[in-house]
Write a protein that holds these residues in place. Sequence first.
Motif, PDB file in Angstrom:
ATOM      1  N   ALA A 127     -13.486  11.229   2.392  1.00  0.00           N
ATOM      2  CA  ALA A 127     -13.529   9.775   1.989  1.00  0.00           C
ATOM      3  C   ALA A 127     -14.676   9.434   1.670  1.00  0.00           C
ATOM      4  N   ARG A 128     -15.888   9.818   2.293  1.00  0.00           N
ATOM      5  CA  ARG A 128     -17.220   9.222   2.126  1.00  0.00           C
ATOM      6  C   ARG A 128     -17.717  10.030   0.815  1.00  0.00           C
ATOM      7  N   GLU A 159      -6.795   3.697   7.058  1.00  0.00           N
ATOM      8  CA  GLU A 159      -5.626   3.783   6.362  1.00  0.00           C
ATOM      9  C   GLU A 159      -4.825   5.163   6.533  1.00  0.00           C
ATOM     10  N   THR A 160      -5.659   6.168   6.146  1.00  0.00           N
ATOM     11  CA  THR A 160      -5.288   7.551   6.342  1.00  0.00           C
ATOM     12  C   THR A 160      -4.502   7.674   7.697  1.00  0.00           C
ATOM     13  N   PHE A 161      -5.377   7.189   8.804  1.00  0.00           N
ATOM     14  CA  PHE A 161      -4.896   7.769  10.147  1.00  0.00           C
ATOM     15  C   PHE A 161      -3.422   6.567  10.526  1.00  0.00           C
ATOM     16  N   LEU A 162      -3.695   5.686  10.059  1.00  0.00           N
ATOM     17  CA  LEU A 162      -2.369   4.592  10.296  1.00  0.00           C
ATOM     18  C   LEU A 162      -0.902   5.465   9.743  1.00  0.00           C
ATOM     19  N   GLU A 163      -1.218   5.943   8.338  1.00  0.00           N
ATOM     20  CA  GLU A 163      -0.264   6.476   7.782  1.00  0.00           C
ATOM     21  C   GLU A 163       0.162   7.957   8.463  1.00  0.00           C
ATOM     22  N   VAL A 164      -0.932   8.473   8.918  1.00  0.00           N
ATOM     23  CA  VAL A 164      -0.601  10.010   9.454  1.00  0.00           C
ATOM     24  C   VAL A 164       0.304   9.462  10.950  1.00  0.00           C
ATOM     25  N   CYS A 165      -0.262   8.471  11.498  1.00  0.00           N
ATOM     26  CA  CYS A 165       0.575   8.388  12.691  1.00  0.00           C
ATOM     27  C   CYS A 165       1.983   8.004  12.542  1.00  0.00           C
ATOM     28  N   ARG A 166       2.093   7.196  11.508  1.00  0.00           N
ATOM     29  CA  ARG A 166       3.475   6.633  11.033  1.00  0.00           C
ATOM     30  C   ARG A 166       4.270   7.862  10.696  1.00  0.00           C
ATOM     31  N   SER A 167       3.672   8.573   9.843  1.00  0.00           N
ATOM     32  CA  SER A 167       4.686   9.802   9.233  1.00  0.00           C
ATOM     33  C   SER A 167       4.627  11.236   9.689  1.00  0.00           C
ATOM     34  N   ILE A 168       3.775  11.254  10.855  1.00  0.00           N
ATOM     35  CA  ILE A 168       3.661  12.576  11.478  1.00  0.00           C
ATOM     36  C   ILE A 168       4.965  13.195  12.023  1.00  0.00           C
ATOM     37  N   ALA A 186      -5.490  11.680   2.740  1.00  0.00           N
ATOM     38  CA  ALA A 186      -6.764  10.953   2.803  1.00  0.00           C
ATOM     39  C   ALA A 186      -7.165  10.844   1.178  1.00  0.00           C
ATOM     40  N   SER A 187      -7.066  12.014   0.358  1.00  0.00           N
ATOM     41  CA  SER A 187      -7.419  11.919  -0.897  1.00  0.00           C
ATOM     42  C   SER A 187      -6.510  10.942  -1.706  1.00  0.00           C
ATOM     43  N   SER A 188      -5.448  10.784  -1.181  1.00  0.00           N
ATOM     44  CA  SER A 188      -4.422   9.824  -2.003  1.00  0.00           C
ATOM     45  C   SER A 188      -4.796   8.270  -1.729  1.00  0.00           C
ATOM     46  N   LYS A 189      -5.347   8.150  -0.533  1.00  0.00           N
ATOM     47  CA  LYS A 189      -5.820   6.961   0.111  1.00  0.00           C
ATOM     48  C   LYS A 189      -6.896   6.565  -0.829  1.00  0.00           C
ATOM     49  N   ALA A 190      -7.955   7.711  -0.856  1.00  0.00           N
ATOM     50  CA  ALA A 190      -9.155   7.281  -1.495  1.00  0.00           C
ATOM     51  C   ALA A 190      -9.057   7.054  -3.069  1.00  0.00           C
ATOM     52  N   ASN A 241       0.925  -1.209  -0.101  1.00  0.00           N
ATOM     53  CA  ASN A 241       0.094   0.032  -0.051  1.00  0.00           C
ATOM     54  C   ASN A 241       0.743   1.184  -0.170  1.00  0.00           C
ATOM     55  N   GLN A 242       1.970   1.211   0.785  1.00  0.00           N
ATOM     56  CA  GLN A 242       2.798   2.337   0.991  1.00  0.00           C
ATOM     57  C   GLN A 242       3.608   2.435  -0.395  1.00  0.00           C
ATOM     58  N   LEU A 243       4.054   1.484  -0.913  1.00  0.00           N
ATOM     59  CA  LEU A 243       4.913   1.430  -2.267  1.00  0.00           C
ATOM     60  C   LEU A 243       3.867   2.141  -3.264  1.00  0.00           C
TER      61      LEU A 243
END
Lengths: 196, 183
Positions: B40-41, B56-65, B84-88, A181-183
């Motif tokens: 997202a909705r 997925e957005t918040f997982l990414e936010v938490c990992r990358s903040i 979020a828009s990228s994940k969507a 997913n990250q990739l």
Amino acid sequence: MLRHCTIAELLDLRGGEGSAAVRTHVDECDACRAELDRLHQRVAALKALPSLTPPRDRWPVVRDALTRSRRRRWQRAGGAALAAAAALALMVGIPGVRGAGPDIAIAQEVDELKRESHQLEQVLHEVEQERRVVNGMVLTVIVDLEDRIAVIDAGIATVQTAGPVTAQLRDLWEERVILVNQLVATHVQPAAYAGH
Amino acid sequence: MADITLAALDDMAVHRAKSGDLAALERVYRAYEGTVYTLARRMCRSPEDAEEVMQETFLEVCRSIRKFRGTGPGSLTAWIKRIASSKALIRIRYEKYRETEALQEDGGWAGRRDGDAGLQLDLEAALRQLSDTSRAVVWLHDVEGYTHEEIAEQMGKTVSFSKSQLSRAHARLRKMLGEEAQC
Ligand SMILES: [Zn+2]
């Protein structure tokens, strides 16, 4: 201009890109002015749509995923030897190490994750085809992710040959899905993942 | 909507979140869950997809903040919305594959999306009837204020693709909302 404007022309006009001919026509044509007005109203209505509340609280899931991956990172850093011993024990089949043993729910989760991973690979393949030049920083991130996926794949292969589906295998697939997913995200939108 | 919660998310909380403090990360989540879910909705087809995107957005936010460097007002919001828009958008592409597989498996249910039978719909229903891509483009451009260049970049497509999707979206919305006029 002897015809009415198309929606594309009106959208350009709204965005400040309309041609002089379109602008003049709209100034003089009641129908097109009304159409432009409806366009503005539609956008205003979209902006006025209410904010939504998530139906469920997803924080516990996010928090658990975070703590799990932190634990795994820690284990990787500190316990490579331990992991090797565990994998060996698994292959030799020392009782107890395998935990609860094969479990239908876990097997289903693994199937789901495998499917997800496979679909993400297809998306990845597509975005890789269309991608343009990436800078060194992004490339570093991509290479790092690919390395981590390769490590996971090796782990999956080891665990799979060791026997029935375990929670360990599920965790590996889960991590693989996150990494792919990250990739994909890094390919699609490099700035957000490597620049900041 | 989120003004009060966002104001409460001071620099100190962001600083603590960057160090990985779970309580501070939860405050970031609480401050932005509505914003992210709404985005997202509006972009995704189903509530389930939107929830997945939010997660997925918040997982990414938490990992990358910890890598987040913005300082100006609204920069954290912009950064989170961009993730979020990228994940969507990724989810939308991914759905395309799921559909293809479903099509192969059960002989197809093509056309389920575009079934407007001359009904006059309300705006939310009309939005849902758009193709996934058109809906995403109209939302990002008209509501979130992204330029065609930014949308093209995020989607890995051209500017003219983004423009044509926007025109298509408006033509369809206009029709579904019963705005077919004298023109
Ligand atoms: Zn006209």
